[in-house]
Design a protein around this motif. Sequence first.
Motif, short mmCIF file in Angstrom:
data_model
loop_
_atom_site.label_atom_id
_atom_site.label_comp_id
_atom_site.label_asym_id
_atom_site.label_seq_id
_atom_site.Cartn_x
_atom_site.Cartn_y
_atom_site.Cartn_z
N ILE A 171 0.84 -1.19 0.00
CA ILE A 171 0.00 0.00 0.00
C ILE A 171 0.88 1.24 0.00
O ILE A 171 1.83 1.36 0.79
CB ILE A 171 -0.91 0.02 1.25
N ALA A 177 0.71 5.38 0.51
CA ALA A 177 -0.18 6.38 1.09
C ALA A 177 0.56 7.71 1.22
O ALA A 177 1.77 7.75 1.47
CB ALA A 177 -0.68 5.92 2.47
N GLN A 206 -4.64 6.49 0.62
CA GLN A 206 -4.04 5.54 -0.31
C GLN A 206 -3.95 6.13 -1.71
O GLN A 206 -4.89 6.76 -2.20
CB GLN A 206 -4.84 4.25 -0.34
N MET A 226 -6.29 -0.37 2.47
CA MET A 226 -6.31 0.77 3.38
C MET A 226 -7.63 1.50 3.22
O MET A 226 -7.98 1.91 2.12
CB MET A 226 -5.15 1.73 3.12
#
Length: 205
Positions: free
Chosen positions: A2, A4, A65, A150
């Motif tokens: 992920i 972010a 995200q 997320m």
Amino acid sequence: MIFAYNKEHVGDVLMVIVSDDKGLDNQVERKGNVARISVVEDDQTVAWNIFEASAVLGDIKGVGQIELTDEQLTKVNEELARAGFSETLLNEIDPKIVIGFVKSCKKHPDSDHLSITQTEVNNGEVLQIVCGAPNIKAGQKVVVAKPGAMMPDGLMIWPGVLRGVESFGMICSAGELRLPDAPAKKGILELPFDAVIGEAFPVGK
């Protein structure tokens, strides 16, 4: 994996979440503008922070995200190498928040409000997901946050165990997805039946 970014609340930092630390103690190794976060017990990498991210990636925007282009990911890997780290990050193209179909739903044997679902998320892939929504039932099209997703509030979704039953994701409400005009009443978001299983659900768009 992920990616972010939220400059207003975190600063000019690209956060990369690699895996669940399972609540274990972490340690941080920083070299230049790169910080590697790992589990103390086995030194497994669980996250990276890339500071001054806009200098590395150029114009970067987001409030949670984000997706990186292949070119941006190459720049991140070059920054890791420049700082002296040997790891290479790979782009995952499979969406983590998708349209699913609840194939079956039964009451949890040790709870009066939880249900155990078998939910298809893509091309026959079925996840067992424990859900506490009062309106969950078989036959629904829903939004599923798969492990590694997320949520808009920053919550990470990982496999877990609820009252002794394994759960591999979350079936989402409109409020959890931060959709405009989300109802205050508890319950998962029900989608039209022509929604396509496996398609990414456009959170925050």
